[in-house]
Design a protein around this motif. Structure first.
Motif, PDB file in Angstrom:
ATOM      1  N   HIS A  20      82.845 -31.717  57.768  1.00 25.04           N
ATOM      2  CA  HIS A  20      82.667 -32.750  56.752  1.00 25.04           C
ATOM      3  C   HIS A  20      81.678 -32.333  55.678  1.00 25.04           C
ATOM      4  O   HIS A  20      81.322 -33.146  54.823  1.00 25.04           O
ATOM      5  CB  HIS A  20      82.207 -34.050  57.399  1.00 25.04           C
ATOM      6  CG  HIS A  20      80.869 -33.955  58.076  1.00 25.04           C
ATOM      7  ND1 HIS A  20      80.644 -33.077  59.109  1.00 25.04           N
ATOM      8  CD2 HIS A  20      79.697 -34.598  57.846  1.00 25.04           C
ATOM      9  CE1 HIS A  20      79.388 -33.202  59.517  1.00 25.04           C
ATOM     10  NE2 HIS A  20      78.790 -34.106  58.751  1.00 25.04           N
ATOM     11  N   GLY A  69      81.023 -40.671  50.445  1.00 28.25           N
ATOM     12  CA  GLY A  69      80.177 -41.750  50.928  1.00 28.25           C
ATOM     13  C   GLY A  69      80.975 -42.974  51.278  1.00 28.25           C
ATOM     14  O   GLY A  69      82.173 -43.063  51.049  1.00 28.25           O
ATOM     15  N   ALA A  79      83.642 -41.670  53.936  1.00 26.00           N
ATOM     16  CA  ALA A  79      82.831 -40.889  54.865  1.00 26.00           C
ATOM     17  C   ALA A  79      83.007 -41.402  56.292  1.00 26.00           C
ATOM     18  O   ALA A  79      83.104 -40.619  57.244  1.00 26.00           O
ATOM     19  CB  ALA A  79      81.367 -40.938  54.456  1.00 26.00           C
ATOM     20  N   ARG A  83      84.482 -39.285  59.470  1.00 29.67           N
ATOM     21  CA  ARG A  83      83.735 -39.140  60.727  1.00 29.67           C
ATOM     22  C   ARG A  83      84.569 -39.604  61.908  1.00 29.67           C
ATOM     23  O   ARG A  83      84.517 -39.023  63.000  1.00 29.67           O
ATOM     24  CB  ARG A  83      82.431 -39.945  60.659  1.00 29.67           C
ATOM     25  CG  ARG A  83      81.343 -39.313  59.808  1.00 29.67           C
ATOM     26  CD  ARG A  83      79.993 -39.973  60.072  1.00 29.67           C
ATOM     27  NE  ARG A  83      79.999 -41.401  59.761  1.00 29.67           N
ATOM     28  CZ  ARG A  83      79.686 -41.896  58.563  1.00 29.67           C
ATOM     29  NH1 ARG A  83      79.347 -41.072  57.576  1.00 29.67           N
ATOM     30  NH2 ARG A  83      79.708 -43.198  58.347  1.00 29.67           N
ATOM     31  N   SER A 136      85.376 -39.784  46.121  1.00 30.65           N
ATOM     32  CA  SER A 136      85.272 -38.715  47.116  1.00 30.65           C
ATOM     33  C   SER A 136      85.999 -37.480  46.597  1.00 30.65           C
ATOM     34  O   SER A 136      86.650 -37.507  45.556  1.00 30.65           O
ATOM     35  CB  SER A 136      85.904 -39.165  48.434  1.00 30.65           C
ATOM     36  OG  SER A 136      87.321 -39.174  48.333  1.00 30.65           O
TER      37      SER A 136
END
Length: 246
Positions: free
Chosen positions: A5, A11, A15, A19, A137
């Motif tokens: 990552h 964010g 994100a 994850r 992103s």
């Protein structure tokens, strides 16, 4: 899969999605090679066992490197995971020399299908539903064209690409840097038409009646049938803004 990552900062919602899927992709990459290495230790032939373990390490390392390089391109995950699963299955099958004609194809089919399914679910988790967080992103966002046999418009952090799973689009993928992209707007198409892709004479896009997105590119324009033209326009505009492109 530490480091997967770290390719580009993202964010918020995106994100969190990345994850969440990281353990699943780690399983896709490592399960087959570890299984192959595990069954190899049960072989009485030391040289064959060592060769299988070495091949498992190479396969696991190659899979990790590939997914790191494609961490922000979820569209590519399923096919890569399927290929990795097939190779891992063949590796597992070689641990049973007497039945290799049965075990290798069977293991390749099972691990290939499992890899594709897990990676496809991970891809969907990252990309769906589409939210405007994706614009901020570095994730490449694919938009499927309506009624054109697998054609997609890919909006990356620095380029847009036309890619497809059929015909010439499988090997020829027109790409334009964001700095070369002009106006992007939703338009309405009145009737079905087959249009050439400017600069790539052998490529044609079939445009069906309804909404489409028109993108000004050198040396002309792309017209892609899609109901999401306004979102694509906002996405491209935002990414140009983030890249400092007027």
């Amino acid at each position: 899969m530490r480091g997967l990552h770290d390719q580009e900062p993202v964010g918020g919602v995106v994100a969190a999605r990345l994850r969440a899927v990281r353990p699943h992709l780690a399983a896709v990459i490592l399960f087959g090679p570890l299984l192959g290495a595990g069954v190899a230790f049960g072989r009485p032939d030391f040289e064959a066992s060592a060769a299988t373990v070495a091949a498992a390490l190479v396969l696991g390392g190659a899979g990790t490197a590939y997914f790191r390089s494609r961490w922000l391109r979820p569209r590519r995950w399923p096919s890569a995971a399927a290929a990795l699963g097939v190779l891992s299955g063949i590796l597992v099958g070689t641990a049973f020399p007497a039945l290799i004609w049965l075990t290798a194809p069977l293991a390749a089919a099972v691990l290939g299908a499992a890899g594709w399914r897990i990676a496809d679910l991970a891809r969907g988790h990252v990309l769906e539903p589409y939210t405007r967080d994706l614009a901020d992103s570095g994730v490449e966002v694919p938009w499927r064209a309506r009624g054109t046999g697998g054609l997609e418009l890919l909006v990356g952090s620095d380029r847009i690409t036309l890619a497809g799973s059929r015909g010439r689009f499988r090997t020829v993928r027109p790409m334009v840097a964001l700095s070369g992209v002009g106006a992007v707007e939703q338009v309405m198409v009145a009737r079905r038409a087959t249009l050439p892709v400017p600069g790539v004479g052998e490529l044609r896009v079939t445009v069906t009646p309804g909404p489409a997105v028109r993108i000004t590119v050198p040396p002309g324009e792309w017209i892609v049938p899609t109901d999401d033209g306004r979102e694509i326009a906002r996405l491209v505009a935002r990414r140009k803004e983030l890249a400092g492109i007027d």
